[in-house]
Design an enzyme around this catalytic site. Sequence first.
Site, short mmCIF file in Angstrom:
data_model
loop_
_atom_site.label_atom_id
_atom_site.label_comp_id
_atom_site.label_asym_id
_atom_site.label_seq_id
_atom_site.Cartn_x
_atom_site.Cartn_y
_atom_site.Cartn_z
N GLY A 197 -19.32 83.66 48.76
CA GLY A 197 -18.29 82.91 49.81
C GLY A 197 -17.04 83.64 50.16
O GLY A 197 -16.86 84.90 49.90
N TYR A 198 -15.98 83.10 50.48
CA TYR A 198 -14.77 83.44 50.91
C TYR A 198 -15.20 84.47 52.05
O TYR A 198 -14.86 85.74 51.83
CB TYR A 198 -14.12 84.14 49.82
CG TYR A 198 -12.38 84.18 50.01
CD1 TYR A 198 -12.12 82.95 50.10
CD2 TYR A 198 -11.89 85.26 50.36
CE1 TYR A 198 -10.40 82.66 49.97
CE2 TYR A 198 -10.65 84.89 50.53
CZ TYR A 198 -9.89 83.99 50.50
OH TYR A 198 -8.46 83.87 50.84
N GLY B 286 -17.56 91.30 56.84
CA GLY B 286 -18.72 91.91 56.31
C GLY B 286 -19.74 91.07 56.02
O GLY B 286 -21.00 91.56 56.69
N HIS B 287 -19.57 89.74 55.82
CA HIS B 287 -20.64 88.69 55.51
C HIS B 287 -21.03 88.35 56.85
O HIS B 287 -22.31 88.40 57.12
CB HIS B 287 -19.88 87.47 54.93
CG HIS B 287 -19.54 87.76 53.47
ND1 HIS B 287 -18.34 87.60 53.35
CD2 HIS B 287 -20.12 88.07 52.30
CE1 HIS B 287 -18.14 87.86 51.88
NE2 HIS B 287 -19.29 88.02 51.18
P1 AMP Z 1 -20.31 88.95 48.02
O1 AMP Z 1 -19.79 87.52 48.53
O2 AMP Z 1 -18.95 89.85 47.74
O3 AMP Z 1 -21.19 88.84 46.70
O4 AMP Z 1 -21.09 89.64 49.06
C1 AMP Z 1 -22.17 89.10 49.28
C2 AMP Z 1 -23.01 90.19 50.25
O5 AMP Z 1 -22.32 90.65 51.48
C3 AMP Z 1 -23.62 91.42 49.68
O6 AMP Z 1 -24.62 91.76 50.12
C4 AMP Z 1 -22.29 92.36 50.02
O7 AMP Z 1 -22.94 93.77 49.83
C5 AMP Z 1 -22.14 92.11 51.29
N1 AMP Z 1 -20.73 92.61 51.61
C6 AMP Z 1 -19.68 92.48 51.26
N2 AMP Z 1 -18.64 92.98 51.71
C7 AMP Z 1 -19.31 93.74 52.84
C8 AMP Z 1 -18.77 94.67 53.82
N3 AMP Z 1 -17.38 95.11 53.86
N4 AMP Z 1 -19.57 95.15 54.57
C9 AMP Z 1 -20.88 94.86 54.39
N5 AMP Z 1 -21.45 94.13 53.50
C10 AMP Z 1 -20.74 93.56 52.72
#
Ligand code: AMP
Length: 281
Positions: free
Chosen positions: A31-32, A36-37
């Site tokens: 979340g948040y 990127g997500h």
């Molecule tokens: P998280 O919410 O941080 O656990 O991330 C969820 C997914 O989004 C994971 O597969 C991360 O690798 C991906 N993710 C997070 N930040 C980025 C980013 N800046 N660029 C691409 N993918 C991202």
Amino acid sequence: MILVKTASEMKNITKKWKNEGFQIGLVPTMGYLHEGHRSLIRKASDENDRVVVSIFVNPIQFGKNEDLKSYPRDIDHDIAVCKEAGVDAIFHPETSEMYADGFCTYVDMTDLTEALCGKSRPGHFRGVCTVVNKLFNIVNPDKAYFGQKDAQQLAVIKRMVRDLNMDVEIVGCPTVREADGLAKSSRNAYLNEKERKAALVLYRSLLMAKDLLDGGERDSRIIIEAITDHINKEPLAKIDYVEIVDAVSLKKVDRIADDILVAIAVFIGKTRLIDNMIYEI
Ligand code: AMP
């Protein structure tokens, strides 16, 4: 868009979709949501008939002294982002739904998880593999999307799927960055103004490594030293690790002859940030 809170409801929905012949893409997140997500969600939408985004801050992947309690959360914002992106369902379970009393079954990986973040965050990848395995069982996706930003996580999940004969295709997606190069991360929200500036040291040091590699440098030690010196010049930064490893096995590489991953983890103040670069030889 449906907001789903229980595993059984999620299973019923995806079972129905499967029966209708739809291909399902899953984007697991904590979340948040940021750009990127969003990029993962966009790719999932392009490649599937139905998209599920899971939003779950997974307690078992956090160490005792890590930021589980303070991890940024904003479900209303996340719902709006998903709606706008055309997501079909958000899976947003409570912790008790994912880890019922007496939960004691984990997916543990050796080898790949012993390097890089696995070294400084013992138990982290056991938590990641376990929750991702559960999400795959609940959603039953055809494809699942992970960011290159978490390079070790991507490699670990690919290996888990291969080793355990799981029926899902893992799709890696490029790291999305701020205009100045800082990799987007939910944890960037912790940074104050000074720290935000200091955090640029991560991306800059990767660019420095790229310059050296472009110039023909093939001795990992020299590149690691250059990165280390650069980061150490930033007073707010404290290195957790700077490593050059094989892009697939994540084993340390001394003499660079094949594709490598330059991976770094740096504390900026109290915030631990990671970044990396794949360099193809
Ligand atoms: P998280 O919410 O941080 O656990 O991330 C969820 C997914 O989004 C994971 O597969 C991360 O690798 C991906 N993710 C997070 N930040 C980025 C980013 N800046 N660029 C691409 N993918 C991202």
